[in-house]
Design a protein around this motif. Structure first.
Motif, PDB file in Angstrom:
ATOM      1  N   TRP A 237       0.816  -1.215   0.000  1.00  0.00           N
ATOM      2  CA  TRP A 237       0.000   0.000   0.000  1.00  0.00           C
ATOM      3  C   TRP A 237       0.845   1.258   0.000  1.00  0.00           C
ATOM      4  O   TRP A 237       0.409   2.299  -0.483  1.00  0.00           O
ATOM      5  N   GLU A 240       1.481   1.589  -3.593  1.00  0.00           N
ATOM      6  CA  GLU A 240       0.280   2.074  -4.280  1.00  0.00           C
ATOM      7  C   GLU A 240       0.124   3.588  -4.153  1.00  0.00           C
ATOM      8  O   GLU A 240      -0.305   4.259  -5.079  1.00  0.00           O
ATOM      9  N   TYR A 395       2.452  -9.321  -8.151  1.00  0.00           N
ATOM     10  CA  TYR A 395       1.037  -9.116  -7.811  1.00  0.00           C
ATOM     11  C   TYR A 395       0.164  -9.166  -9.075  1.00  0.00           C
ATOM     12  O   TYR A 395      -0.916  -9.765  -9.084  1.00  0.00           O
ATOM     13  N   ASP A 465      -2.692   2.572 -14.096  1.00  0.00           N
ATOM     14  CA  ASP A 465      -3.536   2.821 -12.921  1.00  0.00           C
ATOM     15  C   ASP A 465      -2.885   2.135 -11.723  1.00  0.00           C
ATOM     16  O   ASP A 465      -1.775   1.624 -11.800  1.00  0.00           O
ATOM     17  N   PHE A 466      -3.610   2.142 -10.601  1.00  0.00           N
ATOM     18  CA  PHE A 466      -3.162   1.419  -9.417  1.00  0.00           C
ATOM     19  C   PHE A 466      -2.996  -0.074  -9.748  1.00  0.00           C
ATOM     20  O   PHE A 466      -3.737  -0.604 -10.593  1.00  0.00           O
ATOM     21  N   HIS A 468      -3.811  -2.337  -7.543  1.00  0.00           N
ATOM     22  CA  HIS A 468      -4.994  -3.001  -6.973  1.00  0.00           C
ATOM     23  C   HIS A 468      -6.161  -2.963  -7.951  1.00  0.00           C
ATOM     24  O   HIS A 468      -6.983  -3.878  -7.980  1.00  0.00           O
ATOM     25  N   SER A 469      -6.230  -1.901  -8.766  1.00  0.00           N
ATOM     26  CA  SER A 469      -7.348  -1.840  -9.707  1.00  0.00           C
ATOM     27  C   SER A 469      -7.131  -2.807 -10.866  1.00  0.00           C
ATOM     28  O   SER A 469      -8.094  -3.220 -11.511  1.00  0.00           O
ATOM     29  N   ARG A 471      -6.103  -5.823 -10.357  1.00  0.00           N
ATOM     30  CA  ARG A 471      -6.723  -7.040  -9.825  1.00  0.00           C
ATOM     31  C   ARG A 471      -8.248  -6.916  -9.804  1.00  0.00           C
ATOM     32  O   ARG A 471      -8.955  -7.855 -10.147  1.00  0.00           O
ATOM     33  N   ASP A 472      -8.730  -5.737  -9.399  1.00  0.00           N
ATOM     34  CA  ASP A 472     -10.189  -5.541  -9.393  1.00  0.00           C
ATOM     35  C   ASP A 472     -10.767  -5.754 -10.793  1.00  0.00           C
ATOM     36  O   ASP A 472     -11.826  -6.349 -10.959  1.00  0.00           O
ATOM     37  N   GLU A 473     -10.064  -5.244 -11.809  1.00  0.00           N
ATOM     38  CA  GLU A 473     -10.622  -5.294 -13.163  1.00  0.00           C
ATOM     39  C   GLU A 473     -10.235  -6.545 -13.931  1.00  0.00           C
ATOM     40  O   GLU A 473     -11.016  -7.039 -14.747  1.00  0.00           O
TER      41      GLU A 473
END
Lengths: 492, 280
Positions: A237, A240, A395, A465-466, A468-469, A471-473
């Motif tokens: 984080w 990030e 990641y 982008d991030f 984490h996004s 992974r979200d997307e």
């Protein structure tokens, strides 16, 4: 000899091995990984130059499901990362699935049999599903230098270090000032009688918060795995957070710049040298480097910074574009990798018989950063728009492996024979990415970098982008983007 | 070239004082996000990260509190300011309303009073009713303030950040951060208000789809408060960030992650869900 398998993985670095481990863990045994070299590890196997380490703290730069309590340092040396990857392959029982010294030469989609036919240096493989995990840092980039053949000394690329060459007391030229070069230069400066660094453009550099872990700390991590989990979360984080710099938001970009300027000025006192080491573009446009030892090395008595690219070589003389020549015994090319046009793409031919490299004549692109229209049953890990400028690519790889596992499950449950991404879905995805990339420091930062494809000016390597996004997307399979044909039911 | 995000400034008059706000980001299928800062905060102080980053995703509106007239500050004063900004910018609603710390208490009460105009609600490090633990901390603060102690900003900083965050920095860094805190008479009034919060009854009546975010290492508003909000609000889901109270600084990106996901799809998790943490 032809070998048949359900799934063929190309490469056994973090990507290919990560895929293999999840297949194995899910109870799928019918897969083979082909590996052109004699060991796993990918870029960490190939790169063993003096000073090699990773720019991401080790507790994060490792598989989430295989934490390692024993990292020796915050940023562990490359050899330790390679040993970790090797141990993962052994512990997870992957080695028997790997065919070493097997180089993919040509993969062709056979429309009739609905299979990939993969010609390799060790024979032909036929697979229902082809997964590439060949990485961004697989094939060293050698610039064409006039007269290089005439060089009388030793020449090698950083990703193919020749340890038989004695460097002690030699006059060493290092070509490049990127991520590999800044790790190599301090080591060369220690042993060389004279060292010259050819720098095409000055990099930004920030301090490296590195230190050794004590035995007590390592035991703590062994005794309580939640400590490692917390560390990963903290490193991830804080990484990030730094995406705001790449997003090019003035406040955060200026904070990063102040850190880099302070670091530079703390180490470099000579105003001429300081000027040469000052970049002419925005921070983060090219890869942001971390080092505590580069500036002191470049400022040392036996070091010379040639602030121009290596232009030509004549006998034992190496000339910068500025015209200045240096007499050298060894030339080390730390000139990076073929990332924008990955060589694997020239070896994969889709349903229309066109190579992926030719298909990507305006730059790499893939739906969900993983699948390409015209190339059925193919998944690309760590391909277009998967690189990061601010966090761990492992990641991203794990998210992509999860995606493929989802796809494979659907393929099996619905007896799908051919799965191909829709052209419209791929285009819509790329349009979205193009919009996201606008204004980021990679496009607006005023530099030339390996993140951007020259031919189109598009950001093709980086996920804009991030992490984490991503992974979200892109961490779960999206069936709606694909045409899927079930296998015909066999007649009795 | 830096990416200077276009934004627009506005102002509304509430109880005779002008309340300034900022609007940025595209209008799209996401509900406009309204941000309410906390004690001693501001748009830049508490949403310096979330505001610009969310404005790449959607329409974002944030206000700076203005000091109302009168000796004591009431929650109703701040609620009135938030309502006025919402009414000026999104008169028909609906909005997603986010509050941090005391701002979360303000946001919760606003959501209760505005009904379906606040479709979604995000409460980060907020609370339901001031408890003894908070009163004790506030009382020490009050004494330092009355003594005009130079240690007061260090005390605030000490309470605000988690040990893990502090230990990544030096004492000098932390003291420098403390030195940037400014305490005004308006902050005094906010600190007084902090000792008197009780929105337990109103929280039972909140209809908005709500995301409650607690902070694991919060020493100012410990996470049990967020659990109480999670319990009190009917359509609530809960997420936890391993951070101190200053989550907007410490774990700004992780906070962004939850805010971004929730504003994109508020019903991704059903009411009552404890959203599992990402394990990178």
């Amino acid at each position: 000899m032809t070998t048949e398998t359900d799934i063929l993985i190309v490469g056994t670095g973090f990507a290919g091995l990560g895929m293999a481990i999840q297949l194995k863990r899910a109870g799928r045994e019918n897969f083979i990984a082909i590996e052109r070299a004699g060991d796993v590890g990918g870029t960490w196997r190939d790169n063993h130059y003096p000073g090699i380490a990773c720019d991401v703290p080790s507790h994060l730069y490792s598989y989430s499901y295989l934490p390692n309590p024993d990292w020796s340092r915050v940023f562990s040396p490359g050899g330790e990362i390679q040993a970790y990857i090797r141990k993962c392959a052994e512990d997870e029982g992957i080695l028997p699935h790997i065919h070493f010294h097997t180089d993919m030469l040509k993969s062709t989609w056979d429309e009739a049999s609905k299979r990939w036919v993969v010609e390799t240096s060790k024979g032909t493989y036929v697979a229902k599903i082809l997964i590439t995990g060949t990485g961004h840092l697989a094939d060293g980039h050698m610039p064409r230098i006039e007269g290089l053949d005439s060089f009388v000394g030793d020449v090698f690329h950083s990703a193919n270090w020749d340890h038989s060459v004695s460097l002690e007391g030699k006059r060493i030229g290092v070509v490049g000032s990127g991520a590999s070069a800044i790790q190599i230069v301090p080591e060369m400066q220690k042993v060389a009688s004279e060292m010259v660094v050819f720098q095409r453009s000055a990099p930004y550099m920030i301090p490296r918060w590195d230190r050794e872990f004590t035995e007590g700390e390592r035991r703590m991590c062994r005794r309580d795995p939640s400590v490692v989990e917390d560390l990963r979360s903290e490193i991830f984080w804080s990484g990030e957070f730094n995406f705001a710099q790449r997003r090019n938001i003035p406040r955060f970009l200026n904070e990063a710049k102040a850190l880099a300027v302070g670091h530079r000025e703390a180490h470099i006192k000579d105003p001429d040298l300081l000027a040469k080491l000052t970049p002419d573009y925005e921070i983060g446009c090219k890869r942001l480097l971390i080092s505590n030892t580069y500036y002191p090395a470049i400022a040392a008595e036996n070091a010379t910074l040639e602030a121009s690219a290596l232009k030509r070589v004549e006998g034992n003389m190496a000339y910068g574009a500025s015209g200045t020549g240096y007499e050298l015994d060894v030339l080390v090319f730390a000139t990076g990798f073929e990332a924008v046009r990955p060589p694997f793409a020239a070896r994969i031919f889709g349903s229309e018989g066109i190579s992926l490299d030719a298909h990507w004549d305006r730059g790499m692109q893939a739906y969900d950063s993983i699948a390409v229209n015209g190339y059925p049953n193919l998944f690309i890990i760590n391909g277009p728009n998967t690189g990061l400028g601010h966090n761990s690519v492992v990641y991203i790889i794990e998210a992509q492996v999860d995606y493929i596992m989802g796809a494979l499950q659907q393929i099996e449950e619905q007896s799908i024979e051919v799965i191909e991404v829709k052209r419209t879905a791929e285009d819509a995805y790329m349009e979205k990415l193009d919009t996201m990339a606008q204004g980021t420091v990679w496009l607006a930062g005023g530099c030339k970098s390996w993140y951007v494809d020259d031919r189109s000016g598009r950001l093709t390597l980086v996920w804009p982008d991030f992490a984490h996004s991503f992974r979200d997307e892109n961490g779960t399979f999206h069936p709606e983007g694909y045409d899927m044909q079930p296998a015909p039911v066999a007649a009795e | 070239m830096l990416d200077n995000q276009p934004f627009r400034e506005g102002a509304v008059t509430v109880g005779g004082v002008s309340v300034r706000y900022r609007v940025a980001g595209p209008e799209n299928d996401r509900t406009p996000l309204v941000l309410v800062h906390g004690t001693a905060g501001s748009i830049d102080g508490h949403y310096g990260y979330i505001f610009p980053m969310m404005a790449y995703r959607q329409r974002v509106i944030a206000l700076d509190w203005s000091e109302p007239e009168g000796d004591a500050l009431e929650l109703a004063d701040l609620v009135a300011q938030v309502k006025a900004v919402i009414t000026a910018e999104v008169p028909e609603g609906p909005v997603t309303l986010m509050g941090y710390s005391l701002g979360a208490c303000v946001a919760a009460l606003t959501a209760y009073e505005m009904g379906d105009k606040v479709a979604n609600l995000i409460l980060a490090a907020g609370w339901l009713r001031t408890d003894t633990h908070q009163k004790m901390r506030n009382d020490v603060w009050r004494q330092l303030r009355d003594q005009d102690s130079a240690s007061i900003t260090q005390y605030m900083t000490f309470c605000a950040f988690s040990p893990a965050f502090m230990n990544m920095r030096t004492l000098t860094d932390m003291k420098a951060a403390a030195g940037m805190l400014k305490i005004t008479p308006f902050v005094d009034k906010q600190m007084d208000l902090n000792t008197r919060i009780d929105i337990a009854a109103e929280c039972e009546g909140i209809a908005a789809k709500t995301l409650v975010i607690g902070c694991t290492y919060d020493m100012m508003v410990p996470k049990h408060h967020s659990k109480q909000l999670f319990g009190a609000i009917e359509d609530a889901r809960y997420a936890e960030i391993p951070s101190g109270h200053a989550v907007v600084h410490e774990r700004a990106a992780e906070l962004f992650h939850y805010v971004d996901r929730f504003t994109r799809q508020p019903d991704e998790f059903p009411a009552g869900t404890i959203i599992p943490a990402q394990k990178p």
